[in-house]
Enzyme design. Sequence first.
Site: not given
Ligand SMILES: C[S@@+](CC[C@H](N)C(=O)[O-])C[C@H]1O[C@@H](n2cnc3c(N)ncnc32)[C@H](O)[C@@H]1O
Length: 329
Positions: A202, A219, A239, A285
Site C-alpha cells: 500500500g 491486489d 486479479d 520491472k
Molecule cells: C512491488 S509490489 C507493489 C508495491 C506497492 N506499489 C506499494 O507501494 O506497496 C507488487 C504487487 O503486485 C501484486 N500483483 C502481481 N500480480 C498481480 C495481479 N495479477 N493482480 C493484482 N496484483 C498483482 C503483488 O501481489 C504485489 O503485492
Amino acid sequence: MNILLVKPGAEQFAVDECKLHGSDAVSTISGIVTTGSSGITSQKLCFPFWSINDVTEINYSGNVKIHDAVCNWFCDQIRTVRIDTPWPLFFLTKSENGFTPDLSRQERIKDLLKKRISRIAKLADWNYPKVDMPLDGLFVVDVKEYNKVYISRNAVFGGQRRMKDDPQAPSRSYLKVEEAFAIMGRSPKEGDIVADLGAAPGGWTWAALKRGATVYAIDNGPLKKGPLDHPNVLHCKTDAYTWIPSHQPVDWLFCDMVDHPFQVYERIKVWFEKKWFKNAVINFKYGYSDPVKVLELLHSSSGILRYTDSFVCRHLFHDRDEITVGVWK
Ligand SMILES: C[S@@+](CC[C@H](N)C(=O)[O-])C[C@H]1O[C@@H](n2cnc3c(N)ncnc32)[C@H](O)[C@@H]1O
C-alpha cells in the site's frame, strides 16, 4: 561532447537507449556516458539523470587550484552576459549513487565568485532545478582524472532525486511514486479517484490517501500501516488483469505489479485504448529482460506513448531494475 550521468551499472542501458534514438554514445567511466555535442540530452532519455551539454575539458596545474580554474573559466564565459535571476551551480563528484552534487565544493566556488562578481555569485543556487528544461549556469563534473574537470554552461536535469520516507507508508515503493510526482510536477488531489493495480502492501495507495484521494487498491495481498482499514480505500482482492474500473475515467492509474514488463504493457495498453484514466504512474520491472526493449516498445509507432504528448519515462533514483512512466493530461 555531452556528458550523461547515470546510475552505476546502467551505463550500457543508457548507451543502447541513445542508439535507439539515433545517437552514438560510449561509456568508459562508471556513472558516465558521453555522446557527440549534437547528441541527445536527458530530456528524451530514461536512464540519465543529468545531461551536461557541450562540455569543455579544463586542466589545472601548478599553483592554480581546481576551484580557481573553474572560477576563471566561468568569469571569462559570462563577461558579456547579463545575469539578474538565480542560476544553477552544480559541482558533481563521484559517490556510491554515481555523480551527485558536492555541496561543500559548490559553496567554495560561490565564495570565490563572490570576491570577483559578488552580485552574480549571490544568485547562484543549487535547489532542484526545473525538469527537462535547458538550464544556463555552471556545471562541473569531476571525474577524478588527474588535474582535469569537465565544465559547461548548459545542462538538462532529468529530475531524479532521493525522497523523504513516511512512517505511515508500508513499503519503500512509496518513495518511487513520490519521486514520480516530483518529476511530473503533479500528484493526486483531494477527491480524486485512483486505481492502484498491484497495490499491496500500500505504499502508492498511501501517497494518494494522504492527499485526500479515494483509492481502489487491487491486489490479493494484504494492505498494511496507513492504508489498512482506511475509510477511503476500497481493497479489491482480485486479479488486476481482469479488473475494470466502474468509475471511468479514473483521475489516476497506478500500476506497480510484479510481472514481466511485456505482460504489464499489454494490460496498460487496454487502459490507454479505452481511455480509462487521465493521469498515470506505471512501473515496469525488467529483471532479467532488456529494459531498452521495453523503451523500444513504449516509443514505437504503435506504442502506448503515442496516445499522449505529456509523459516522462525515467529510471528513478528509487527504482532498482525498473523504469517508471508518468503520463498526464
Ligand atoms: C512491488 S509490489 C507493489 C508495491 C506497492 N506499489 C506499494 O507501494 O506497496 C507488487 C504487487 O503486485 C501484486 N500483483 C502481481 N500480480 C498481480 C495481479 N495479477 N493482480 C493484482 N496484483 C498483482 C503483488 O501481489 C504485489 O503485492
